[in-house]
Every structure is written in structure tokens, then in C-alpha cells.
Design a protein around this motif. Structure first.
Motif, mmCIF file in Angstrom:
data_model
loop_
_atom_site.group_PDB
_atom_site.id
_atom_site.type_symbol
_atom_site.label_atom_id
_atom_site.label_comp_id
_atom_site.label_asym_id
_atom_site.label_seq_id
_atom_site.Cartn_x
_atom_site.Cartn_y
_atom_site.Cartn_z
ATOM 1 N N ARG A 56 36.824 46.781 28.350
ATOM 2 C CA ARG A 56 37.051 45.768 28.431
ATOM 3 C C ARG A 56 37.665 45.990 30.450
ATOM 4 O O ARG A 56 37.245 46.882 30.732
ATOM 5 C CB ARG A 56 39.186 45.944 27.441
ATOM 6 C CG ARG A 56 39.132 47.021 26.443
ATOM 7 C CD ARG A 56 39.920 47.093 26.190
ATOM 8 N NE ARG A 56 40.086 47.336 24.730
ATOM 9 C CZ ARG A 56 41.168 46.989 23.778
ATOM 10 N NH1 ARG A 56 42.383 46.158 23.819
ATOM 11 N NH2 ARG A 56 40.779 47.043 22.152
ATOM 12 N N ASP A 57 38.165 44.133 30.346
ATOM 13 C CA ASP A 57 38.582 44.673 31.860
ATOM 14 C C ASP A 57 39.650 45.338 31.924
ATOM 15 O O ASP A 57 40.725 45.510 31.395
ATOM 16 C CB ASP A 57 38.372 43.376 31.853
ATOM 17 C CG ASP A 57 38.922 42.233 31.189
ATOM 18 O OD1 ASP A 57 40.296 42.141 31.020
ATOM 19 O OD2 ASP A 57 39.104 40.487 31.722
ATOM 20 N N VAL A 58 40.230 44.379 33.467
ATOM 21 C CA VAL A 58 41.701 44.954 33.921
ATOM 22 C C VAL A 58 42.727 44.734 33.323
ATOM 23 O O VAL A 58 43.782 44.845 33.280
ATOM 24 C CB VAL A 58 41.711 45.053 35.487
ATOM 25 C CG1 VAL A 58 40.904 45.637 35.883
ATOM 26 C CG2 VAL A 58 41.766 43.785 35.799
ATOM 27 N N HIS A 59 42.007 43.283 32.534
ATOM 28 C CA HIS A 59 42.724 42.298 31.581
ATOM 29 C C HIS A 59 43.542 43.222 30.378
ATOM 30 O O HIS A 59 44.421 41.810 29.582
ATOM 31 C CB HIS A 59 43.312 41.089 31.879
ATOM 32 C CG HIS A 59 42.782 40.448 33.498
ATOM 33 N ND1 HIS A 59 44.279 40.253 33.935
ATOM 34 C CD2 HIS A 59 42.250 40.416 34.190
ATOM 35 C CE1 HIS A 59 43.906 40.544 35.694
ATOM 36 N NE2 HIS A 59 42.669 39.742 35.413
ATOM 37 N N GLY A 60 42.296 43.815 29.235
ATOM 38 C CA GLY A 60 42.502 44.026 28.423
ATOM 39 C C GLY A 60 41.540 43.006 27.815
ATOM 40 O O GLY A 60 41.236 43.816 26.142
ATOM 41 N N LYS A 61 40.745 42.726 28.454
ATOM 42 C CA LYS A 61 39.830 41.349 27.808
ATOM 43 C C LYS A 61 38.329 42.211 27.299
ATOM 44 O O LYS A 61 38.186 42.893 28.075
ATOM 45 C CB LYS A 61 39.917 40.042 28.325
ATOM 46 C CG LYS A 61 39.462 38.988 27.234
ATOM 47 C CD LYS A 61 38.647 38.130 28.260
ATOM 48 C CE LYS A 61 38.222 36.886 27.735
ATOM 49 N NZ LYS A 61 38.100 35.843 28.493
ATOM 50 N N GLY A 62 37.537 42.155 26.635
ATOM 51 C CA GLY A 62 36.632 42.657 26.189
ATOM 52 C C GLY A 62 35.294 42.018 27.232
ATOM 53 O O GLY A 62 36.035 40.384 27.226
ATOM 54 N N ILE A 63 34.377 42.467 27.343
ATOM 55 C CA ILE A 63 33.767 42.836 28.655
ATOM 56 C C ILE A 63 32.298 42.408 27.857
ATOM 57 O O ILE A 63 31.657 43.444 27.208
ATOM 58 C CB ILE A 63 33.280 43.329 29.862
ATOM 59 C CG1 ILE A 63 34.868 43.546 30.719
ATOM 60 C CG2 ILE A 63 32.396 42.990 30.241
ATOM 61 C CD1 ILE A 63 34.277 44.575 31.367
ATOM 62 N N PRO A 64 31.749 41.451 27.048
ATOM 63 C CA PRO A 64 30.280 40.730 26.392
ATOM 64 C C PRO A 64 29.491 40.849 27.824
ATOM 65 O O PRO A 64 29.657 40.589 28.977
ATOM 66 C CB PRO A 64 30.434 39.692 26.187
ATOM 67 C CG PRO A 64 31.525 38.379 27.227
ATOM 68 C CD PRO A 64 32.309 39.851 27.768
ATOM 69 N N ASN A 65 28.105 41.862 26.506
ATOM 70 C CA ASN A 65 26.932 42.383 27.644
ATOM 71 C C ASN A 65 27.193 42.951 28.485
ATOM 72 O O ASN A 65 25.524 43.625 29.396
ATOM 73 C CB ASN A 65 26.712 40.414 28.208
ATOM 74 C CG ASN A 65 24.778 41.174 28.190
ATOM 75 O OD1 ASN A 65 24.659 41.795 27.025
ATOM 76 N ND2 ASN A 65 23.925 40.003 28.692
#
Length: 81
Positions: A56-65
Motif C-alpha cells: 500500500r501507499d502512504v494513504h493505504g491504497k494498494g499499489i498495482p504492479n
């Protein structure tokens, strides 16, 4: 096809043959299961070993690829969508 899936899709597939007869008769299946039950169950329990999680990024969103590398393992994997 198992090697292709592992190398190109991050999908780890297995084909397990527990005897010399690839297509045993239906009547032989209960005995084959009993002969191999314990080792197959222990093998399936191994799915809980290793590293797993969500990148996840710093905002909690998944990081694709995202590329995931493990020291000593010569095969990077990428996260899904």
C-alpha cells in the motif's frame, strides 16, 4: 503450463501425482486418499508459511504492479491490480 503461470502471472500452480497411475480407477481413490492423506494435508498447511500481505501507499491504497524482490530468490513478483 505451471512454469508459465509462475513466471508470467504470479500464479503458483501445482500438479501432484501420488502414484505411477495418472488416472486411477474410481474404486482405487479411497485407498489412494488414505495412503497420502496426512502428507497432502501437511503440504497444504504450508500455504501459511512465508511472506504475504498487501503493498500500500502512504494513504493505504494498494499499489498495482509494484515489484517485490526477496534477497536470495532469483524471481521478482509484481502485485496485481
Amino acid at each position: 503450463i505451471n512454469d508459465f503461470s509462475y513466471l508470467h502471472t504470479n500464479c503458483f500452480e501445482l500438479s501432484i501425482y501420488v502414484g505411477c497411475d495418472k488416472y486411477p480407477h474410481e474404486s482405487e481413490l479411497p485407498e489412494e486418499w488414505e495412503n497420502n492423506r496426512e502428507s497432502l494435508i501437511v503440504f497444504m498447511e504450508q500455504v501459511h508459511r512465508g511472506i504475504k500481505g498487501i503493498v500500500r501507499d502512504v494513504h493505504g491504497k494498494g499499489i498495482p504492479n509494484a515489484v517485490i524482490s526477496v534477497e536470495g530468490v532469483n524471481h521478482d513478483v509484481r502485485t496485481g491490480k
